[in-house]
Scaffold this motif. Structure first.
Motif, PDB file in Angstrom:
ATOM      1  N   ALA A  15       0.831  -1.185   0.000  1.00 66.43           N
ATOM      2  CA  ALA A  15       0.000   0.000   0.000  1.00 66.43           C
ATOM      3  C   ALA A  15       0.868   1.238   0.000  1.00 66.43           C
ATOM      4  CB  ALA A  15      -0.909  -0.010   1.225  1.00 66.43           C
ATOM      5  N   LEU A  16       0.327   2.340  -0.568  1.00 69.60           N
ATOM      6  CA  LEU A  16       1.074   3.584  -0.705  1.00 69.60           C
ATOM      7  C   LEU A  16       0.183   4.765  -0.399  1.00 69.60           C
ATOM      8  CD1 LEU A  16       3.186   5.564  -2.118  1.00 69.60           C
ATOM      9  CD2 LEU A  16       2.082   4.929  -4.214  1.00 69.60           C
ATOM     10  N   ALA A  17       0.671   5.833   0.255  1.00 73.02           N
ATOM     11  CA  ALA A  17      -0.206   6.934   0.601  1.00 73.02           C
ATOM     12  C   ALA A  17       0.424   8.287   0.423  1.00 73.02           C
ATOM     13  CB  ALA A  17      -0.651   6.789   2.042  1.00 73.02           C
ATOM     14  N   LEU A  18      -0.350   9.288  -0.047  1.00 71.34           N
ATOM     15  CA  LEU A  18       0.175  10.635  -0.248  1.00 71.34           C
ATOM     16  C   LEU A  18      -0.609  11.684   0.496  1.00 71.34           C
ATOM     17  CD1 LEU A  18       1.931  12.735  -1.619  1.00 71.34           C
ATOM     18  CD2 LEU A  18       0.288  12.765  -3.427  1.00 71.34           C
ATOM     19  N   SER A  19       0.090  12.682   0.974  1.00 71.02           N
ATOM     20  CA  SER A  19      -0.533  13.731   1.753  1.00 71.02           C
ATOM     21  C   SER A  19      -0.504  15.030   1.009  1.00 71.02           C
ATOM     22  CB  SER A  19       0.223  13.857   3.060  1.00 71.02           C
ATOM     23  OG  SER A  19      -0.035  15.059   3.669  1.00 71.02           O
ATOM     24  N   LEU A 351       4.004  10.678  -3.349  1.00 69.38           N
ATOM     25  CA  LEU A 351       2.918   9.727  -3.543  1.00 69.38           C
ATOM     26  C   LEU A 351       2.713   8.956  -2.251  1.00 69.38           C
ATOM     27  CD1 LEU A 351       4.057   8.315  -7.003  1.00 69.38           C
ATOM     28  CD2 LEU A 351       2.548  10.253  -6.566  1.00 69.38           C
ATOM     29  N   MET A 352       1.471   8.917  -1.800  1.00 69.33           N
ATOM     30  CA  MET A 352       1.145   8.186  -0.579  1.00 69.33           C
ATOM     31  C   MET A 352      -0.040   7.266  -0.857  1.00 69.33           C
ATOM     32  SD  MET A 352       1.500  11.258   2.232  1.00 69.33           S
ATOM     33  CE  MET A 352       0.409  12.330   1.315  1.00 69.33           C
ATOM     34  N   PHE A 353      -0.014   6.122  -0.242  1.00 71.01           N
ATOM     35  CA  PHE A 353      -1.084   5.158  -0.415  1.00 71.01           C
ATOM     36  C   PHE A 353      -1.696   4.881   0.948  1.00 71.01           C
ATOM     37  CE2 PHE A 353      -3.324   1.358  -1.583  1.00 71.01           C
ATOM     38  CZ  PHE A 353      -3.559   1.491  -2.940  1.00 71.01           C
ATOM     39  N   GLY A 354      -3.007   4.930   1.029  1.00 68.00           N
ATOM     40  CA  GLY A 354      -3.689   4.663   2.277  1.00 68.00           C
ATOM     41  C   GLY A 354      -5.176   4.869   2.122  1.00 68.00           C
ATOM     42  N   LEU A 364      -4.076   5.820  -4.194  1.00 67.21           N
ATOM     43  CA  LEU A 364      -2.866   6.634  -4.262  1.00 67.21           C
ATOM     44  C   LEU A 364      -3.252   8.108  -4.294  1.00 67.21           C
ATOM     45  CD1 LEU A 364       0.291   6.727  -4.877  1.00 67.21           C
ATOM     46  CD2 LEU A 364      -0.440   7.146  -7.227  1.00 67.21           C
ATOM     47  N   TYR A 365      -2.581   8.898  -3.485  1.00 66.80           N
ATOM     48  CA  TYR A 365      -2.811  10.341  -3.438  1.00 66.80           C
ATOM     49  C   TYR A 365      -1.482  11.048  -3.695  1.00 66.80           C
ATOM     50  CZ  TYR A 365      -7.224   8.961  -1.352  1.00 66.80           C
ATOM     51  OH  TYR A 365      -8.445   8.388  -1.126  1.00 66.80           O
ATOM     52  N   ALA A 366      -1.531  12.084  -4.522  1.00 66.94           N
ATOM     53  CA  ALA A 366      -0.316  12.794  -4.926  1.00 66.94           C
ATOM     54  C   ALA A 366      -0.346  14.230  -4.434  1.00 66.94           C
ATOM     55  CB  ALA A 366      -0.185  12.768  -6.446  1.00 66.94           C
TER      56      ALA A 366
END
Length: 739
Positions: A15-19, A351-354, A364-366
């Motif tokens: 998993a990957l998450a973006l703020s 890039l963040m995933f959550g 994924l949020y960029a």
């Protein structure tokens, strides 16, 4: 394959998450570690709930999120009055109820600190408070206005003018501390009037209302349901019908403000709308004003509004001199933080995933970053939602993510048959591409642009998956597993002699380079970035970097590391130090950029606890409180270079099917693409900024005027300027056709 889906249960191997919300306070830095240039977080998509409890002239009281303790926020630039007290009703716009016990009511002026105590006479009951005035009702139903005096006594002003036999019901405050509304019933008919709190006189304004009328007023107007009348109108004046779209929230100046519809069909329904009570003119004051709203005692309105959780504010709406209203932000609503399950950096994008939505679906949020690593924009979802499955037991590499430098990222997905596929997403929120591996228990290697390296769990299995232009996946190469790295369209693997590394072109399917790195072994690991090749002879080393541009070899520390442009980052799992080794000058120097939390958020290494930007960028890591800290690498970047090109002519092209070339560059850029006819005349000029480090223009065969150009061959010229200002511009030329 490309799948378009709303929400499909897709198992993630990681998993990957973006703020996207920038916080002002830096993350804590350990001694001798770099101070972050910024911190950010993965924000909940749904805005944080703000409950507005009271609003005055100097500020307001609120509760936020799940917290139930009241907080205060002050309006900027408020000057307290020179005198405040019950003898001056106008100063009551900033008076708050502090206590009500038995027969006493405590009051306090928020901005001056002046206090007063009102004593309720025997036989009267408390009904409400407006400014300095306390409203009570006696045993016969008669209203009274009570106020404290300077000597601590209480004045009792009986209300006069209420029709004989009237039975008061609701006492309603509004946008004035000089008046208070009373709803009463007489002979089965409900009516509404105002009490003048200065002298206690009452006047009826609207007769024959519904059983529970909706009442709003200020010093100029009374609005009851959908009828309005001026306060200074002659007695007996009939109220006029008023049309406004949604629920009335307040009367501000000469405008009725409405919002909060019971049913919304589009974002337009969430607007705060002002309707003039004098002309009927209507306009939108605020978009997405779907939060709490409360009328202020000084004739204004507070409302919580904003489309994004990262751009949410409490606005203060006040009347203007020309009869309109203005809305100014007076408080920024902090976004709720979601858990970051993985990190990646590529081409100036974090890039963040959550799971940033209440339903618990991951995506994924960029967040865009500047050249120092500071966030410059809001969080944006860039992938479909996926229902992530738990990581496999004992999988220390989970989550597995690989940012590809073109706005996309790769991850592994395990199907119901236990076999893995390489998935690529990131250019849209409803599609992804997949290529089956036929294997399981594998690991993602490096990848850039269209190519992703997969190391299978089975001995000997190694594949390069190909995802051109975000289209269907394919397998560019099957080979026996060895140390390998992908950079652009080249695969780097060990050669036949000790220390040699071979470059294989994935398009021509031929070996195009052999490099003698000087490694005293067959490398157990290879990484490639620009002209740099990293090799290691195992976890104990030795390890080094070879520069193909200068032929220099540099010895670097051994251990699990990630190659970047001119530097190396590795994590010491014993001391939890994140260390940067700068080798761009030909000599390796190491510094500690961060000390990671002792307790792992996860154990995913450079895709879980920390990340580096191989495309000319910086470093990010998770802090102990779940935020993301960003550190400037401070290492000069290599000149802008083309890594891979997809500029083949496309049938048409047309508006529906434009020519969409892709130039994968080595770092972010701003670009200009000119298209010229056979005579050398420019017919169209396109400009833009790269998506991460990829240039993605789109031409529909139209000229500058919008007309379709004639059939034929057209010359294109791409000029790209490095966004970081380091190095010369890059120029590429070629041809395409219009048929």
């Amino acid at each position: 394959m490309i799948r378009s889906r709303r929400l499909v249960g897709l198992a993630l191997g990681g998993a990957l998450a973006l703020s996207g919300t920038v916080l002002t306070g830096p993350a804590q830095a350990a001694p001798n570690a770099d101070t972050p240039v910024a911190t950010t977080q993965l924000n909940q998509v749904k805005p944080t709930e703000v409950r507005l409890r009271w609003a005055g002239a100097s500020g307001f009281q609120y509760e936020i999120g799940w917290l139930s303790n009241p907080l205060w926020a002050e309006f900027p630039g408020v000057t307290p009055p020179g005198h405040a007290g019950p003898d001056d009703l106008a100063t009551g716009t900033d008076v708050v109820l502090t206590s009500r016990s038995g027969s006493t009511v405590g009051q306090k002026h928020r901005s001056t600190g002046v206090t007063a105590t009102v004593t309720i006479p025997a036989g009267q009951t408390y009904r409400g408070m407006s400014g300095w005035s306390v409203l009570t009702q006696d045993a016969e139903g008669g209203p009274h206005v009570l106020r404290a005096t300077t000597d601590g006594a209480t004045t009792d002003l009986p209300v006069t003018g209420l029709p004989s036999g009237a039975r008061p019901g609701a006492y309603t405050t509004g946008g004035s501390v000089r008046r208070l509304a009373v709803t009463y019933t007489l002979d089965g008919v409900t009516s509404v009037g105002l009490v003048d709190l200065a002298d206690g006189t009452f006047r009826t304004y609207v007769e024959g209302s519904g059983g529970t009328p909706d009442v709003h007023f200020n010093d100029s107007w009374v609005l009851v349901d959908r009828k309005a009348v001026r306060v200074d109108s002659a007695p007996g004046t009939e109220p006029a019908a008023v049309s406004f779209p949604y629920k009335p929230l307040a009367v501000v100046g000469d405008q009725v403000l409405s919002g909060h519809p019971e049913f919304t069909s589009s974002d337009a329904d969430l607007a705060l709308t002002a309707v003039s009570l004098t002309t009927g003119a209507r306009r939108t004051v605020l978009d997405h004003a779907d939060g709490t709203a409360v009328a202020t005692q000084d004739g204004g309105l507070l409302v919580d509004a904003g489309k994004l959780s990262t751009d949410r504010h409490v606005y203060r709406v006040l009347p203007t001199a020309d009869g309109d209203v203005s809305a100014q932000p007076v408080f920024t609503v902090p976004a709720g933080r979601a858990q970051v399950d993985g990190l990646a950096l590529a081409g100036g994008e974090l890039l963040m995933f959550g799971s940033a939505v209440p339903a618990g679906w991951d995506a994924l949020y960029a967040v865009p970053l500047d050249t120092e690593g500071k966030p410059t924009g809001h969080q944006e979802r860039r992938s479909p939602y996926v229902a992530s499955s738990p990581c496999l037991g004992g999988d220390a590499a989970c989550p597995q993510l690989e940012a590809l430098g073109d706005g996309r990222f790769a991850y592994l997905s395990t199907g119901t048959d236990g076999k893995e596929s390489v998935h690529v997403a990131g250019l849209s929120t409803d599609t992804y591409s997949a290529e089956p591996t036929g294997d399981s228990g594998g690991r993602l290697g490096t990848g850039t642009g269209r190519y992703v390296l997969y190391n299978g769990g089975s001995a000997g299995v190694q594949k390069v998956a190909d995802f051109p232009r975000g289209a269907d996946g394919g397998t560019a190469l099957n080979r026996t597993r060895s140390a390998a790295a992908v950079w652009g369209q080249r695969l780097w693997t060990p050669g036949t002699t000790q220390g040699s590394v071979v470059g294989h072109d994935l398009k021509s399917r031929t070996n195009v380079a052999t490099v003698a790195t000087g490694a005293p072994c067959v490398p157990s690991e290879i990484q490639a970035v620009n002209t740099w090749l990293y090799w290691t002879c195992g976890t104990a080393g030795p390890a080094g970097v070879y520069d193909r541009a200068t032929g220099r070899s540099v010895t670097v520390p051994a251990g699990s590391a990630r190659l970047v442009d001119g530097y190396l980052v590795r994590e010491n799992r014993t001391t939890h130090e994140l260390q940067l080794t700068d080798f761009h000058t030909g000599t390796a120097t190491t510094r500690t950029v961060a000390v990671l939390p002792t307790a792992d958020e996860n154990t995913g290494g450079h895709t879980g606890r920390w990340a580096v930007d191989r495309f000319g960028g910086n470093i990010a890591y998770l802090t102990a409180d779940g935020r993301v800290a960003l550190v400037t690498a401070g290492v000069p970047t290599s000149p802008l270079a083309v890594m891979e090109t997809q500029a083949e002519p496309q049938a048409g092209p047309t508006i529906a099917n434009p020519w969409q070339p892709v130039w994968q560059l080595s770092k972010p850029s701003t670009w200009t693409l000119t298209l010229s006819n056979s005579s050398g005349t420019t017919v169209r000029t396109l400009t833009g900024a790269s998506t991460a480090a990829a240039v993605r223009p789109s031409w529909n065969a139209a000229n500058t005027a919008g007309a379709r150009v004639p059939r034929g061959t057209y010359t294109w010229k791409l000029t790209a300027e490095p966004r970081d200002g380091q190095g010369a511009p890059l120029t590429q030329t070629g041809t395409t056709t219009v048929d």
